[in-house]
Design a protein around this motif. Structure first.
Motif, PDB file in Angstrom:
ATOM      1  N   GLU A 101       0.800  -1.221   0.000  1.00  0.00           N
ATOM      2  CA  GLU A 101       0.000   0.000   0.000  1.00  0.00           C
ATOM      3  C   GLU A 101       0.834   1.273   0.000  1.00  0.00           C
TER       4      GLU A 101
ATOM      5  N   GLU B 191       4.782   2.190  -9.203  1.00  0.00           N
ATOM      6  CA  GLU B 191       3.585   1.723  -9.899  1.00  0.00           C
ATOM      7  C   GLU B 191       3.766   1.732 -11.414  1.00  0.00           C
TER       8      GLU B 191
ATOM      9  N   ARG C 225       0.108  -6.538  -2.111  1.00  0.00           N
ATOM     10  CA  ARG C 225      -1.175  -5.898  -1.878  1.00  0.00           C
ATOM     11  C   ARG C 225      -1.307  -4.670  -2.791  1.00  0.00           C
ATOM     12  N   ARG C 226      -2.532  -4.178  -2.923  1.00  0.00           N
ATOM     13  CA  ARG C 226      -2.797  -3.057  -3.841  1.00  0.00           C
ATOM     14  C   ARG C 226      -1.897  -1.872  -3.515  1.00  0.00           C
ATOM     15  N   SER C 227      -1.310  -1.302  -4.558  1.00  0.00           N
ATOM     16  CA  SER C 227      -0.391  -0.178  -4.379  1.00  0.00           C
ATOM     17  C   SER C 227      -1.146   1.109  -4.083  1.00  0.00           C
TER      18      SER C 227
ATOM     19  N   ARG D 205      -8.308   0.953   4.449  1.00  0.00           N
ATOM     20  CA  ARG D 205      -8.092  -0.372   3.852  1.00  0.00           C
ATOM     21  C   ARG D 205      -8.183  -1.468   4.914  1.00  0.00           C
TER      22      ARG D 205
ATOM     23  N   GLU E 141      -9.422  -5.242   2.984  1.00  0.00           N
ATOM     24  CA  GLU E 141      -8.616  -5.560   1.810  1.00  0.00           C
ATOM     25  C   GLU E 141      -7.162  -5.868   2.124  1.00  0.00           C
TER      26      GLU E 141
ATOM     27  N   ILE F 233     -10.931  -6.116  -2.147  1.00  0.00           N
ATOM     28  CA  ILE F 233     -10.452  -4.993  -2.958  1.00  0.00           C
ATOM     29  C   ILE F 233     -11.575  -4.569  -3.911  1.00  0.00           C
TER      30      ILE F 233
ATOM     31  N   ILE G 290      -3.358  -3.682  -8.690  1.00  0.00           N
ATOM     32  CA  ILE G 290      -3.827  -4.849  -7.940  1.00  0.00           C
ATOM     33  C   ILE G 290      -2.906  -6.013  -8.277  1.00  0.00           C
TER      34      ILE G 290
END
Length: 523
Positions: free
Chosen positions: A292, A299, A316-318, A369, A374, A381, A404
């Motif tokens: 995160e 990215e 995990r989602r950036s 989050r 998530e 997510i 993702i």
């Protein structure tokens, strides 16, 4: 550097912004007149305050506040950097500074050396871990509360300048003087490069500075010479930096003419960057670790690898930053970094998250989050079907707020251990270990790594001392997984007594994302 495109690190994107109208060509004389009137109004107000206001006022601070307020109406990454802060920020992005080369800790009001930088001026002058620096020339550095920036300014100076230091060495009880010559000290953006298995290499990058590609490329070639067939590139916690560094690294992984990134400015002008034929790791298995706090340039790199189906994104989602900044000096030593374009991954997606909330919530949405779940479950997510895109091979990926991962790894396998992990990775552990070493450094320096491990794991005093230390520092911890805590403590003892590589060899054995990659890689 003033025209360079920047994906500015989040930690530096929090404060400030610009108060001048950039030289946009206006469409009519009427617009130009309106703009001039507003600028004159602001200048007159500042002049009135300066000349007529009943109390003395620092008009420079008023200007700073004014430009901050102006930029609050833009995006969170358009920032003003005042004269006071710009030098340290530029050092971080340049990748070095001029100084004596020590990591230090203000211990009991005395500047204590944690470690001298390898091959730096202090190491060459014989300054060792545990030494106290009492004076820089005739300036006393102990027994009074001196601001950190004041200490740093006394240790830094012009390249090639000399400084006389008075040192106290606790292990011998002796005080002595050394003269050393200040030199350029590298600020590494590649923390470590090593093998985590027979065929798998690992490189960790903390930012994208001017030296990052050279550091990365050197590390990559070294690992290839050691026979790696797969590579883990870790950009967790990496808040970004220069666009061209991310492009150059992606070029080493992608084949000739594969799209890396595309930027689009206000006028709709597109600028696309493609890979060349020079890549040094175009075929081996590739894994990018994100979390995160991976943002902007991190990215871009992850998006280029994912959209070209070149490697596997793990974690995990950036963060979700898809804006490009350019630095523009303002003539008085200050500067503005203004958002000038948006970037798009090869599949055409923007990963910029909404920025209606420009306060702390934008930069730190960890709690949000956490509450949504998530951080623990990939199914939590939130994705938008309207922002669906396809990779080169037709896999579905999503835009609208970060990258993702292809393989999800939860924050912690066991809920409740998050605080423990964060504390064990913080500076608190560094200082605790330093103080333990300082009690009997000569004893610890006689131990090899195996004997040191037995000392830490088999002697309950270290864990008990650490519990007391954490409690006195005002933190709460879960001590159920004592083996994990002892492993982190042992690793930090190793880092301070031996090398950074030795530290990572221990820590990475406990790293859930690295373990996940190694399990995938075996299949």
């Amino acid at each position: 550097m003033s025209n360079r495109k920047i994906y500015f690190p989040l930690a530096m994107s929090i404060a400030v912004a610009i108060g001048l109208l950039l030289g946009n060509k206006l469409s009519s004389n009427q617009s130009l007149t309106a703009a001039q009137i507003n600028k004159n109004k602001l200048n007159k107000l500042i002049d009135f305050i300066d000349k007529e206001y009943v109390d003395n006022v620092n008009t420079d601070s008023i200007v700073d506040i004014t430009v901050d307020k102006i930029l609050e109406n833009l995006d969170p990454h358009s920032v003003y950097i005042n004269k006071k802060n710009i030098a340290s920020i530029n050092e971080s992005m340049r990748g070095d500074f001029v100084g004596i080369g020590v990591n230090f800790y203000m211990y009991k009001d005395t500047l204590a050396v944690i470690k001298s930088v390898k091959n730096g001026p202090s190491e060459k002058a014989g300054i060792k871990a545990g030494d106290r620096i009492l004076y820089a020339e005739k300036v006393q550095l102990y027994d009074k509360k001196i601001p950190s920036d004041s200490i740093i300014s006394n240790l830094r100076g012009e390249e090639g300048s000399e400084v006389n230091l008075t040192i106290f060495r606790k292990t011998s009880g002796k005080k002595f003087k050394v003269k050393l010559t200040r030199d350029r000290i590298p600020l590494k953006s590649v923390d470590v490069a090593l093998k985590v298995s027979k065929d798998v290499g690992y490189i960790k990058m903390n930012r994208f500075s001017e030296t990052t590609y050279d550091e990365f490329h050197k590390a990559l070639l070294s690992l290839k010479a050691q026979g790696i067939k797969s590579l883990i590139l870790d950009v967790r916690g990496n808040g970004g930096g220069y666009l061209d560094m991310a492009e150059d690294i992606a070029d080493d992984f992608l084949k000739d003419k594969e799209l890396i990134v595309k930027t689009v400015n206000k006028k709709g002008t597109e600028d696309a960057t493609y890979a060349t034929s020079k890549g040094d790791f175009e075929t081996g298995d590739l894994y990018i670790l994100i979390d995160e706090n991976s943002a902007s340039a991190s990215e871009i790199l992850a998006g280029a690898i994912q959209d070209n189906d070149r490697g596997t994104i793990v974690g995990r989602r950036s963060f979700g930053k898809g804006l490009v900044q350019r630095e523009m000096p303002l003539g008085d030593g200050s500067a503005v970094r203004l958002t000038v374009a948006r970037y798009y991954t090869p599949s055409g997606r923007s990963i910029q998250k909404p920025y209606g909330d420009k306060a702390d919530g934008y930069f730190n949405e960890f709690e949000k989050r956490f509450e949504s779940g998530e951080l623990y479950e990939a199914d939590s997510i939130k994705v938008a079907d309207s922002l669906k895109y396809k990779t080169k091979k037709g896999r579905i990926v999503y835009g609208g707020g970060g990258i993702i991962p292809d393989v999800f790894v939860p924050f912690e396998a066991n809920h409740g251990e998050e605080a423990t992990t964060m504390i064990m990775q913080s500076g608190l552990v560094d200082y605790f270990v330093f103080e333990q070493l300082d009690k009997n450094r000569l004893f610890f320096e006689k131990l090899d790594k195996e004997k040191l491990k037995k000392e830490i794991f088999n002697n309950s005093k270290y864990l008990n001392n650490f519990k007391n230390y954490v409690s006195q520092s005002g933190f709460l911890m879960n001590y159920k997984n004592e083996n994990k805590i002892l492993t982190y403590l042992y690793a930090e003892f190793v880092r301070q007594l031996f090398t950074e590589d030795d530290y990572y060899k221990i820590i990475l054995q406990e790293d859930e994302m690295v373990k996940k990659v190694l399990s995938i890689n075996k299949k």
